[in-house]
Design a protein around this motif. Structure first.
Motif, PDB file in Angstrom:
ATOM      1  N   ALA A 149       0.862  -1.183   0.000  1.00 54.10           N
ATOM      2  CA  ALA A 149       0.000   0.000   0.000  1.00 54.10           C
ATOM      3  C   ALA A 149       0.893   1.227   0.000  1.00 54.10           C
ATOM      4  CB  ALA A 149      -0.903   0.007   1.224  1.00 54.10           C
ATOM      5  N   THR A 150       0.725   2.074  -1.007  1.00 53.21           N
ATOM      6  CA  THR A 150       1.523   3.293  -1.089  1.00 53.21           C
ATOM      7  C   THR A 150       0.617   4.500  -0.931  1.00 53.21           C
ATOM      8  OG1 THR A 150       1.365   3.300  -3.506  1.00 53.21           O
ATOM      9  CG2 THR A 150       3.307   2.260  -2.536  1.00 53.21           C
ATOM     10  N   MET A 151       1.176   5.549  -0.344  1.00 56.35           N
ATOM     11  CA  MET A 151       0.397   6.756  -0.100  1.00 56.35           C
ATOM     12  C   MET A 151       1.294   7.976  -0.102  1.00 56.35           C
ATOM     13  SD  MET A 151      -0.170   5.156   3.575  1.00 56.35           S
ATOM     14  CE  MET A 151       0.182   3.621   2.757  1.00 56.35           C
ATOM     15  N   GLU A 152       0.715   9.082  -0.488  1.00 59.76           N
ATOM     16  CA  GLU A 152       1.410  10.364  -0.532  1.00 59.76           C
ATOM     17  C   GLU A 152       0.748  11.288   0.487  1.00 59.76           C
ATOM     18  OE1 GLU A 152       4.403  12.836  -2.098  1.00 59.76           O
ATOM     19  OE2 GLU A 152       4.016  10.736  -2.591  1.00 59.76           O
ATOM     20  N   SER A 212       6.336  10.500   0.734  1.00 59.46           N
ATOM     21  CA  SER A 212       5.886   9.202   0.214  1.00 59.46           C
ATOM     22  C   SER A 212       6.083   8.102   1.248  1.00 59.46           C
ATOM     23  CB  SER A 212       6.663   8.838  -1.053  1.00 59.46           C
ATOM     24  OG  SER A 212       6.411   9.777  -2.067  1.00 59.46           O
ATOM     25  N   ALA A 254       4.697   3.918   2.615  1.00 61.66           N
ATOM     26  CA  ALA A 254       4.133   2.640   2.184  1.00 61.66           C
ATOM     27  C   ALA A 254       4.001   1.711   3.374  1.00 61.66           C
ATOM     28  CB  ALA A 254       5.000   1.993   1.109  1.00 61.66           C
ATOM     29  N   LEU A 267      -6.906   3.232   8.145  1.00 62.78           N
ATOM     30  CA  LEU A 267      -6.244   3.845   7.002  1.00 62.78           C
ATOM     31  C   LEU A 267      -7.262   4.529   6.095  1.00 62.78           C
ATOM     32  CD1 LEU A 267      -3.419   4.042   5.564  1.00 62.78           C
ATOM     33  CD2 LEU A 267      -4.155   2.060   4.247  1.00 62.78           C
ATOM     34  N   ALA A 303      -7.756   8.587   5.457  1.00 65.23           N
ATOM     35  CA  ALA A 303      -7.207   8.919   4.135  1.00 65.23           C
ATOM     36  C   ALA A 303      -7.564  10.328   3.668  1.00 65.23           C
ATOM     37  CB  ALA A 303      -7.631   7.875   3.107  1.00 65.23           C
ATOM     38  N   PHE A 362      -3.949  12.026   3.324  1.00 63.54           N
ATOM     39  CA  PHE A 362      -3.304  11.656   2.070  1.00 63.54           C
ATOM     40  C   PHE A 362      -3.787  12.480   0.888  1.00 63.54           C
ATOM     41  CE2 PHE A 362      -3.631   7.534   4.479  1.00 63.54           C
ATOM     42  CZ  PHE A 362      -2.365   7.629   5.024  1.00 63.54           C
ATOM     43  N   PRO A 393      -5.025   5.784  -0.772  1.00 63.38           N
ATOM     44  CA  PRO A 393      -3.876   4.877  -0.818  1.00 63.38           C
ATOM     45  C   PRO A 393      -4.036   3.910  -1.993  1.00 63.38           C
ATOM     46  CG  PRO A 393      -4.782   4.986   1.395  1.00 63.38           C
ATOM     47  CD  PRO A 393      -5.747   5.695   0.497  1.00 63.38           C
ATOM     48  N   GLU A 394      -2.924   3.593  -2.634  1.00 61.95           N
ATOM     49  CA  GLU A 394      -2.925   2.591  -3.691  1.00 61.95           C
ATOM     50  C   GLU A 394      -2.583   1.258  -3.052  1.00 61.95           C
ATOM     51  OE1 GLU A 394      -0.848   3.485  -7.309  1.00 61.95           O
ATOM     52  OE2 GLU A 394      -1.173   5.635  -7.022  1.00 61.95           O
ATOM     53  N   ILE A 395      -3.523   0.331  -3.104  1.00 62.07           N
ATOM     54  CA  ILE A 395      -3.348  -0.962  -2.445  1.00 62.07           C
ATOM     55  C   ILE A 395      -3.245  -2.046  -3.506  1.00 62.07           C
ATOM     56  CG2 ILE A 395      -4.377  -2.631  -0.862  1.00 62.07           C
ATOM     57  CD1 ILE A 395      -5.716  -0.181   0.514  1.00 62.07           C
TER      58      ILE A 395
END
Length: 99
Positions: free
Chosen positions: A8-11, A49, A51, A74, A78, A82, A86-88
């Motif tokens: 899972a990535t997030m900014e 960034s 994760a 999360l 979000a 963010f 988040p990209e999961i």
């Protein structure tokens, strides 16, 4: 043995970087209560960034984690923390070394 994982990535939103880091650190006790989560890592790539990478022995454990308390927290936080959701990604573990 682990066969399945999640990346899972997030900014972080501008100015929310420290809050994201604190939030990720605070999730550790929730993950420790999950018997099917073999390993869990919260990481920072750049100042903004972040994760989460975690691994599981089977699909059932991964699904339980995706429906668990960390995932709920999360997604609830979000919009506040963010810059986008988040990209999961569900991943297959091809090889691993644990301890």
């Amino acid at each position: 043995m682990v066969n399945f994982g999640i990346l899972a990535t997030m900014e972080a939103k501008p100015g929310k970087e420290d809050e994201v880091a604190a939030f990720l650190k605070s999730a550790l006790p929730l993950v420790q209560a999950e018997p099917g989560t073999v390993a869990w890592f919260a990481v920072r790539f750049t100042p903004t960034s972040f994760a989460i990478f975690d691994v599981f022995p089977d699909q059932k454990a991964r699904d339980a984690h995706l429906g668990g308390e960390v995932a709920k927290a999360l997604m609830a936080r979000a919009p506040e923390l963010f810059d986008g959701p988040p990209e999961i990604e569900r991943v297959d573990v091809l090889a691993s070394k644990l301890s």
